[in-house]
Design an enzyme around this catalytic site. Structure first.
Site, mmCIF file in Angstrom:
data_model
loop_
_atom_site.group_PDB
_atom_site.id
_atom_site.type_symbol
_atom_site.label_atom_id
_atom_site.label_comp_id
_atom_site.label_asym_id
_atom_site.label_seq_id
_atom_site.Cartn_x
_atom_site.Cartn_y
_atom_site.Cartn_z
ATOM 1 N N ASN A 172 0.858 -1.189 0.000
ATOM 2 C CA ASN A 172 0.000 0.000 0.000
ATOM 3 C C ASN A 172 0.889 1.232 0.000
ATOM 4 O O ASN A 172 1.354 1.691 1.047
ATOM 5 C CB ASN A 172 -0.921 -0.006 1.220
ATOM 6 C CG ASN A 172 -1.957 -1.109 1.146
ATOM 7 O OD1 ASN A 172 -2.928 -1.010 0.409
ATOM 8 N ND2 ASN A 172 -1.723 -2.181 1.898
ATOM 9 N N GLU A 173 1.156 1.742 -1.186
ATOM 10 C CA GLU A 173 2.062 2.864 -1.357
ATOM 11 C C GLU A 173 1.389 4.175 -0.934
ATOM 12 O O GLU A 173 0.171 4.219 -0.715
ATOM 13 C CB GLU A 173 2.493 2.961 -2.827
ATOM 14 C CG GLU A 173 3.246 1.737 -3.341
ATOM 15 C CD GLU A 173 4.674 1.665 -2.845
ATOM 16 O OE1 GLU A 173 5.025 2.380 -1.893
ATOM 17 O OE2 GLU A 173 5.465 0.883 -3.412
ATOM 18 N N PRO A 174 2.174 5.257 -0.803
ATOM 19 C CA PRO A 174 1.579 6.566 -0.511
ATOM 20 C C PRO A 174 0.436 6.884 -1.458
ATOM 21 O O PRO A 174 0.533 6.676 -2.672
ATOM 22 C CB PRO A 174 2.763 7.521 -0.722
ATOM 23 C CG PRO A 174 3.959 6.700 -0.373
ATOM 24 C CD PRO A 174 3.651 5.319 -0.866
#
Length: 648
Positions: A172-174
């Site tokens: 879950n990236e920025p």
């Protein structure tokens, strides 16, 4: 595996709850990652055994990467030595690269089998890992089914997490939303850079992945997020103490009622209660903490140490320090003098001089200095200025290259060297046939495929030749360059074998043969590839063996730790700082340039894309700038060292 230590080995923390006022997630700090991993494994074991007594299943959310590997090692150990069964355990892994075949050396299916599943009695039907072979048009439905399976199993009891430098949990990236569920994502460049070493180059890292969402993770009844090393300290501080924001997905964990962050001491080093404990509660002041506080205050106020006032200390939570010591002037002078005494242009000791306030002894002179270099270029990158100074001042300098460094050589370098060799020996049919075989192998080689033993040897020879060239440039005789080729490294892959008695014995024998007055070793325990950490552990174990055997020469030996290419020691920790003048900085860079296979583009650059000489130059100049800002003499550059004291 090592003998199990007691689970309750966490780092002592203040009992006063005021000390945790900046922390929005409960955080448990352990002295090292080994103790932290054991604690986490015991928590999982406890729940499994409790549920077994109740006749119920346990649903675990599992993570991959270097962080949880020791947790899995301990779980395997509990199974084999303590009878822990996993028959009532159902697992769901966080993520998988996309696309990815399950038998690929990069797949998380293979990772989990090698580290856990192949060594325990968990039923195959209870194992769930996102499938990286799904057709693109089927991914959405597949992810929804993955979510449904989690719900059908009763939901996640414990979710294990690591944390990326972007603050990602899972993949879950920025920008990931609070309610996101299992889905396909595009990977951030920083995340791909961090994975580049495992894939033998950024270009081989998949751009996408399947991952549980933030919402899926937060649905777990309990969450344990782990982090090891200084490299994770900044992001841990943001996750634990910062504001909740999508740009740092780990901050969403602050919303969870039963989340715990487990760290080693270095990963927690940026937390307020560790970095600046005087801001959260009254401190028990010792010399080290006073030094750290004065340096911090000087930096915060942009004032030289000798200019700090009573009011400055009072305003920043150190009123009790002034009350104990008496005045800012007394504190300032003590810290200034301590810092001044760390600075020396004589890293081997200055002969015929009063060494009372110097970090190194004047006698014996000259000294035998043994520099351990984990890779064939760490010596010149990390302490090249000091190495040159030792040679210039007449000491007998030995360099021990602990590993071959062969996996960091590009394939084209092998072709280039063999091309040269066949041109020199045009009539050598055997060499030409060998060269053709190498070309054929490399042309068919898949990304991440292990080189043949022959090619691994060629690459090791290339690194050895470069190291010898650097030694000659620095004035170290070739006979005093020792190529150890420690066995733990000889895998041909980024993943290494655990070090063994052979590694320790080989190091022990070299130490006994040289009997140095000084040892320099890489103390970079947060090396992203782990080699520095293992090499240091081997040295420590060899020294312990010598100490236990009563080696008399060891009583007169100082052990100095330098940092690798990734970061420098904190000035408050430095016990010897060696100034580097403009000319010696150029000489240091020239020594680094001798490692041509690492020039322009390194195989494993880490998160910093600059060349190694650029990182070294910037780091050394920044250290000098910090000393200057504290009010000490201004130098072009400086290299810092911390002394390791042998156990009694």
């Amino acid at each position: 595996m090592p003998e199990l230590a007691p689970a309750a080995t966490s780092y002592p923390i203040p009992q006063d709850q005021e000390a945790f006022k900046f922390e929005k997630i409960r955080t448990r700090i352990h002295q090292d990652s080994e103790a932290a991993s054991l604690y986490t494994a015991r928590e999982i074991e406890s729940l499994i055994r409790t549920r077994q007594k109740e006749g119920k299943n346990v649903v675990l959310g599992l993570a991959t990467g270097s962080t949880p590997t020791r947790v899995y090692d301990f779980l395997v150990q509990f199974h084999k030595e303590e009878g822990l069964s996993f028959k009532n355990v159902i697992t769901f892994n966080l993520d998988e690269y996309y696309p990815m075949q399950p038998d690929s050396i990069h797949s998380y299916v293979r990772f989990m089998k090698e580290h856990l599943f192949d060594h325990i009695d968990i039923p195959q039907k209870n194992i769930h890992i996102p499938d990286g072979t799904q057709e693109k048009e089927d991914v959405r439905d597949y992810c929804q089914r993955y979510e449904a399976k989690i719900r059908k199993a009763g939901g996640l009891d414990i979710q294990i997490l690591g944390i990326g430098r972007t603050g990602h949990i899972g993949f879950n990236e920025p920008g990931s939303s609070l309610g996101s569920i299992t889905r396909m994502v595009r990977l951030d460049r920083v995340t791909r850079l961090d994975a580049a070493s495992d894939f033998f180059g950024l270009e081989n890292v998949p751009a996408k992945a399947l991952t549980m969402g933030v919402g899926t993770i937060l649905s777990a009844r309990r969450i344990i997020m782990m982090a090891w090393g200084e490299g994770k300290s900044d992001i841990i501080q943001k996750a634990v103490e910062g504001k909740i924001r999508e740009s740092v997905p780990a901050t969403f964990l602050q919303n969870h009622p039963n989340c715990e962050v487990i760290t080693d001491r270095p990963a927690a080093s940026a937390l307020t209660r560790v970095a600046t404990p005087w801001l959260v509660s009254e401190c028990d002041w010792d010399d080290n903490l006073i030094k750290r506080a004065a340096i911090w205050l000087s930096h915060t106020l942009d004032k030289a140490i000798l200019k700090l006032t009573n009011e400055d200390y009072n305003e920043y939570g150190m009123g009790n320090l002034i009350a104990e010591i008496g005045s800012a002037e007394h504190i300032n002078l003590k810290v200034f003098n301590d810092l001044q005494r760390t600075i020396t242009g004589w890293p081997g000791g200055k002969p015929n001089a009063d060494d009372t306030n110097r970090p190194e002894r004047s006698e014996p002179f000259p000294k035998r200095s043994l520099i351990f270099s984990p890779h064939p270029d760490d010596d010149v990158i990390s302490m090249g200025g000091t190495l040159l100074r030792l040679v210039d001042q007449g000491h007998e300098v030995h360099v021990a290259y602990q590993t071959s460094g062969n996996i960091a050589v590009f394939d084209d370098e092998v072709i280039r060297f063999l091309d040269f060799a066949t041109d020199i020996q045009k009539g050598n049919k055997k060499l030409q046939d060998q060269f053709q075989g190498v070309r054929t192998f490399l042309s068919q080689k898949q990304p991440g495929e292990v080189d043949s033993a022959e090619i691994q040897n060629f690459k090791a020879v290339i690194r050895k030749g470069e190291a010898l060239s650097a030694c000659r440039y620095c004035g170290v005789p070739e006979a005093q360059a020792h190529f150890m080729n420690l066995p733990f490294y000889q895998t041909g892959t980024v993943k290494k074998k655990p070090h063994s008695a052979k590694d320790v014995t080989q190091t022990y024998e070299l130490l006994q043969a040289i009997q140095p007055h000084q040892i320099f070793a890489a103390g970079d325990l947060s090396d992203p590839h782990g080699t520095h950490r293992v090499c240091l552990q081997i040295i420590f174990q060899a020294l312990d063996r010598l100490k236990n055997e009563g080696a008399e020469w060891l009583n007169e030996c100082f052990v100095w730790l330098y940092r690798g290419a990734w970061q420098e020691w904190d000035i408050a920790d430095m016990e010897m700082s060696v100034p580097i003048g403009p000319m010696d900085m150029e000489r240091k860079k020239n020594a680094i340039f001798k490692h041509q296979s690492q020039k322009d583009s390194a195989m494993f650059p880490g998160h910093d894309q600059r060349e190694f000489w650029q990182r070294a130059e910037q780091r050394n100049r920044e250290t000098a700038r910090r000393y200057d800002a504290l009010g000490l003499a201004e130098y072009e550059a400086m290299e810092g060292f911390v002394r390791y004291h042998l156990k009694a």
